[in-house]
Design a protein around this motif. Structure first.
Motif, PDB file in Angstrom:
ATOM      1  N   ARG A 177      -6.391   1.337  39.856  1.00 42.97           N
ATOM      2  CA  ARG A 177      -6.885   2.206  40.940  1.00 42.97           C
ATOM      3  C   ARG A 177      -7.013   3.653  40.459  1.00 42.97           C
ATOM      4  NH1 ARG A 177      -2.781   0.939  45.134  1.00 42.97           N
ATOM      5  NH2 ARG A 177      -2.522  -1.193  44.472  1.00 42.97           N
ATOM      6  N   PHE A 178      -6.033   4.117  39.678  1.00 46.21           N
ATOM      7  CA  PHE A 178      -6.127   5.468  39.121  1.00 46.21           C
ATOM      8  C   PHE A 178      -7.359   5.599  38.238  1.00 46.21           C
ATOM      9  CE2 PHE A 178      -1.423   6.080  39.817  1.00 46.21           C
ATOM     10  CZ  PHE A 178      -1.538   7.207  40.615  1.00 46.21           C
ATOM     11  N   THR A 190     -10.167   3.990  38.394  1.00 48.94           N
ATOM     12  CA  THR A 190     -11.409   4.065  39.175  1.00 48.94           C
ATOM     13  C   THR A 190     -11.625   5.452  39.756  1.00 48.94           C
ATOM     14  OG1 THR A 190     -10.340   3.311  41.211  1.00 48.94           O
ATOM     15  CG2 THR A 190     -11.352   1.618  39.800  1.00 48.94           C
ATOM     16  N   LYS A 191     -10.536   6.217  39.871  1.00 47.93           N
ATOM     17  CA  LYS A 191     -10.645   7.591  40.377  1.00 47.93           C
ATOM     18  C   LYS A 191     -10.795   8.600  39.241  1.00 47.93           C
ATOM     19  CE  LYS A 191      -8.131   6.574  44.552  1.00 47.93           C
ATOM     20  NZ  LYS A 191      -7.007   6.866  45.416  1.00 47.93           N
TER      21      LYS A 191
END
Length: 93
Positions: free
Chosen positions: A73-74, A76-77
């Protein structure tokens, strides 16, 4: 072993390997036993065992899987997260 304890990238492969191993043992093995083709029985069992070993290698404990999902998730950011290992220092020698 639950499929939610696999990394997202491994879930589909693990599921396919598990389905194939079950097919080998539940469908094909029975016919070979009835035909007394014991060499083929051995080969089918060894093939299934190899698939189970591969599934076992892909299996991750739940905390590892959760950490990997958080790191993804990190990423993707736009935040690159990598593993940092603790090196030996003079304090630990």
């Amino acid at each position: 072993m639950k499929l939610n304890q696999f990394l997202k990238s491994d879930k589909e492969l693990a599921n396919r390997k598990l389905s194939t191993a079950q097919f080998l043992l539940n469908e094909l093995l029975q016919a070979e036993i009835e035909d007394c083709n014991f060499e083929e029985c051995i080969d089918l069992c060894l093939s299934a065992a190899e698939m189970f070993k591969e599934i076992n290698r892909m299996h991750q404990p739940a905390p590892v899987t959760q950490l990997h999902e958080i790191a993804s998730r990190f990423l993707t950011k736009g935040i690159d997260v990598s593993v940092v290992s603790r090196g030996m220092t003079n304090e630990h020698v």
